[in-house]
Design a protein around this motif. Structure first.
Motif, mmCIF file in Angstrom:
data_model
loop_
_atom_site.group_PDB
_atom_site.id
_atom_site.type_symbol
_atom_site.label_atom_id
_atom_site.label_comp_id
_atom_site.label_asym_id
_atom_site.label_seq_id
_atom_site.Cartn_x
_atom_site.Cartn_y
_atom_site.Cartn_z
ATOM 1 N N ARG B 128 7.221 5.958 3.078
ATOM 2 C CA ARG B 128 6.546 5.890 2.438
ATOM 3 C C ARG B 128 7.129 4.612 1.288
ATOM 4 N NH1 ARG B 128 1.569 9.031 -0.417
ATOM 5 N NH2 ARG B 128 2.093 9.344 2.139
ATOM 6 N N ASP B 130 6.133 0.927 -1.156
ATOM 7 C CA ASP B 130 5.535 0.037 -1.725
ATOM 8 C C ASP B 130 4.922 -0.715 -1.016
ATOM 9 O OD1 ASP B 130 5.485 -0.946 -5.379
ATOM 10 O OD2 ASP B 130 4.717 -1.968 -3.267
ATOM 11 N N LYS B 131 3.047 -1.034 -1.178
ATOM 12 C CA LYS B 131 2.764 -2.136 -0.405
ATOM 13 C C LYS B 131 2.965 -3.894 -0.872
ATOM 14 C CE LYS B 131 -1.684 -3.500 -1.227
ATOM 15 N NZ LYS B 131 -3.028 -3.070 -1.350
ATOM 16 N N GLU B 132 3.464 -3.515 -2.149
ATOM 17 C CA GLU B 132 3.914 -5.308 -2.587
ATOM 18 C C GLU B 132 5.188 -5.660 -2.462
ATOM 19 O OE1 GLU B 132 1.891 -6.837 -4.520
ATOM 20 O OE2 GLU B 132 0.129 -5.797 -3.705
ATOM 21 N N LYS B 135 5.025 -6.710 1.437
ATOM 22 C CA LYS B 135 4.486 -7.601 1.471
ATOM 23 C C LYS B 135 4.440 -8.847 0.816
ATOM 24 C CE LYS B 135 0.551 -9.496 -1.127
ATOM 25 N NZ LYS B 135 -0.669 -9.531 -2.337
ATOM 26 N N ASN B 202 -0.014 -8.612 6.199
ATOM 27 C CA ASN B 202 -0.172 -9.998 4.854
ATOM 28 C C ASN B 202 -1.269 -10.029 4.028
ATOM 29 O OD1 ASN B 202 2.439 -9.189 4.009
ATOM 30 N ND2 ASN B 202 2.852 -10.135 3.538
ATOM 31 N N PHE B 205 -3.045 -6.111 3.578
ATOM 32 C CA PHE B 205 -2.111 -5.804 2.452
ATOM 33 C C PHE B 205 -2.813 -6.917 0.907
ATOM 34 C CE2 PHE B 205 1.798 -4.403 4.366
ATOM 35 C CZ PHE B 205 1.603 -3.520 5.103
ATOM 36 N N LYS B 212 -1.710 1.693 -3.216
ATOM 37 C CA LYS B 212 -0.249 0.616 -3.300
ATOM 38 C C LYS B 212 0.788 1.337 -2.270
ATOM 39 C CE LYS B 212 -2.531 0.025 -7.965
ATOM 40 N NZ LYS B 212 -2.566 -1.291 -8.499
ATOM 41 N N GLU B 213 0.517 2.046 -1.649
ATOM 42 C CA GLU B 213 1.268 3.110 -0.751
ATOM 43 C C GLU B 213 0.514 2.742 0.596
ATOM 44 O OE1 GLU B 213 2.586 6.296 -2.689
ATOM 45 O OE2 GLU B 213 3.852 5.698 -3.497
ATOM 46 N N VAL B 214 2.310 2.434 1.478
ATOM 47 C CA VAL B 214 2.086 2.097 2.951
ATOM 48 C C VAL B 214 3.018 3.157 3.427
ATOM 49 C CG1 VAL B 214 2.345 0.104 5.031
ATOM 50 C CG2 VAL B 214 1.519 0.085 2.440
ATOM 51 N N PHE B 225 1.636 0.858 10.666
ATOM 52 C CA PHE B 225 1.726 0.819 9.100
ATOM 53 C C PHE B 225 0.422 2.000 8.559
ATOM 54 C CE2 PHE B 225 4.059 -2.889 9.097
ATOM 55 C CZ PHE B 225 4.621 -2.716 8.924
ATOM 56 N N MET B 227 -2.499 3.385 5.883
ATOM 57 C CA MET B 227 -3.013 2.976 4.488
ATOM 58 C C MET B 227 -4.319 3.809 3.751
ATOM 59 S SD MET B 227 -2.241 -1.250 3.150
ATOM 60 C CE MET B 227 -3.696 -1.344 5.436
#
Lengths: 372, 372
Positions: B128, B130-132, B135, B202, B205, B212-214, B225, B227
């Motif tokens: 897991r 954090d998506k940010e 990115k 991206n 994303f 928030k998570e991937v 990925f 989501m």
């Protein structure tokens, strides 16, 4: 020549004159901008592609009179990238040095006397026009002019004035746009100016909302628009314009009151399947109180329905959707009137009523029975 | 197949999967989007260019199960142009009919069984993230990968994970970008994915800020990925990546603390006169507490000055301004450190301090004495 002024002021003035810089020319001087600093504290900036010339005057701090021509693209890029501070521009032995804080550019210049003479004009037949009206009239017509230079006079827009107002007309053989506004102090005159040039003029008109009026002066070969701090000189096209009044239909067999926004939406959706052969063919079937809009291509077909108020006959007629859309999109009214005669005669789009006066004529496309 | 749903929901889902639609393919089915309505009330939309596949699932009103492939461009355009109302999509004998208020489209479909199998995956080595952060890491590296397909493995970005976090690396022979973030639950792994694909990922994303998570799952040939409501499958590139650690310089002769924004402004202005031969050559002269940036072309020359905090030697070194700018622009910090050795060894840009960790390596350009 040496002057200094704020970067924003210089950048804005350059932006205005840049619209007359020729993009396609092979003549180096026409890719330049003339800078001319006078002892009265004015900097004149000018650019010209011979058909269109723009002169802009701004108050600067003149340290030394003089003039030079600089590469438009490079000088504009440099000034734009400088910070919002005082910029000093100095000519010395044919080179131009630009200083701002810790930045210093030196670029080659060209002699000012090689720059084309934008031309003085015998300022006689001037008339003051509301800038917004002029801008609107150009917007409502210029799109309909031909974009093929080889087509001659119809790449131009006719500006025709009589004692009561001005009419502008543009056409390309498939559609025609006519708009008229009443004006005070109007004078009889008739000129043709390339639509391409009028579109650039409209971009200049859009820059400063504080300027409300334009003085139009007509010479034998040039038209001049004078505004506060700016002078725009346009070449008048030679030749006779099409007798547009003869083309406008005098009567109709069907008359529809149509919601303009809904009609645009329906036509845009129908266009998605009308790209074939690039002629955007859509069929309008006017039946009772509806227009059925349909189109088909190898990829599929589409049917749209629109309720209208109808007077007169039912009709089945084909159009290039783009021509209908172009006209409907320059109109601001919520509702418009569409008039038809037969399926081989043009459609006329006009206002319900009111002072704003326009007429858009669009030729139909013959539809083969196989196409639908 | 028959389902109905709100136009906005459908349009948004199509926008997501459209990023995997192949623009250059000659295989018709890859220009399509798979629509698959299940009895559980879910519509699955999928697109794939074989390197990148995107699947999106949305809840709709399923009236009849089934699946079909429609032309991506046409179907997306149609849905986008429809009003924000309920849309009904129905498959019948290989055609798809789309209804919304008074609009009705019928378009040809292609059999769903011809659509490429995006592939199941043994969901084992998931992690897991954090998506940010993911990115940001892609943004900070992918620009540095080669864009020439013929260059092989360096069109890819290395994603290397150990127990403490993930490192991403991209390079093109002229510069290298390395970024690292610590992560919990990280697992040892090493894959290479084409930068072009990561850039599309991206864009996906960026679409939904609520996610928030991937979950990243690595297979032998694919990375996935996962989501909420979406599954992105990426082809893993085969081959060995460059040993990037060996390239990073271990020491420096000059070390500068530079204001990033000021450096960008100076370099951008200097670039205006550095276009010649398209190599954007600028000279950096590090003298005492200043960098003097200069450049020249046939059109003129430019000098910029920037105060810096310096440690070590003075130096004169040439760069392609674009490579410096690319690196400086993906950094968010106000100040950065630049480290140099000789004028033939690379410059290293790195953070002053803090958790966000990046290293940008840029090779210098040899400057002939004549050029300045």
């Amino acid at each position: 020549m040496k002057f200094s002024c704020n970067q924003q002021i210089l950048s804005k003035a350059l932006n205005t004159v840049s619209k007359a810089v020729s993009s396609r020319t092979t003549i180096p001087i026409l890719k330049g901008i003339l800078l001319e600093a006078s002892s009265d504290g004015n900097l004149k900036l000018a650019a010209s592609d011979l058909d269109l010339s723009i002169e802009k005057t701004v108050a600067v701090n003149v340290l030394e009179e003089g003039s030079i021509v600089v590469s438009a693209k490079l000088f504009i890029d440099i000034i734009r990238k400088l910070p919002n501070e005082e910029v000093e521009v100095e000519e010395s032995e044919g080179s131009v040095t630009i200083r701002c804080l810790a930045s210093e550019f030196t670029i080659v210049g060209q002699p000012a006397d090689e720059f084309p003479n934008i031309g003085e004009i015998k300022e006689e037949t001037g008339i003051r026009i509301d800038k917004e009206i002029l801008k609107e009239m150009i917007r409502r017509t210029s799109y309909a002019a031909s974009i093929e230079e080889a087509k001659g006079i119809i790449v131009g827009v006719l500006l025709e004035m009589d004692e009561e107002g001005m009419t502008m007309v543009a056409l390309d053989g498939f559609r025609m746009a006519v708009t008229r506004e009443s004006m005070e102090n109007a004078q009889k005159m008739k000129i043709i100016i390339a639509a391409r040039i009028l579109n650039e003029v409209n971009r200049v008109f859009s820059e400063d909302e504080n300027i409300k009026e334009v003085d139009m002066i007509i010479d034998e070969k040039k038209a001049v628009f004078l505004m506060e701090g700016a002078r725009i000189v346009l070449r008048i096209m030679e030749g006779e314009f099409v007798k547009y009044k003869d083309i406008l239909p005098k009567e109709y067999q069907s008359r529809l009151k149509v919601n303009r926004g809904e009609m645009i939406d329906c036509l845009e959706r129908a266009s998605l399947l009308a790209k074939e052969g690039k002629n955007n063919l859509v069929k309008l079937s006017i039946v009772r109180d509806k227009i059925l809009i349909s189109s088909r291509s190898e990829e599929g077909n589409v049917k749209e329905e629109l309720f209208v108020e109808k007077e007169g006959n039912d009709l089945e007629i084909g159009f290039n959707a783009k021509y209908l859309l172009d006209a409907l999109k320059v109109i601001d009214d919520e509702e418009v009137v569409m008039e038809f005669n037969t399926n081989v005669s043009p459609c006329l789009i006009k206002p319900l009523e009111g002072n704003r006066w326009y007429e858009y004529l669009i030729l139909p496309v013959r539809i083969s029975p196989k196409a639908f």
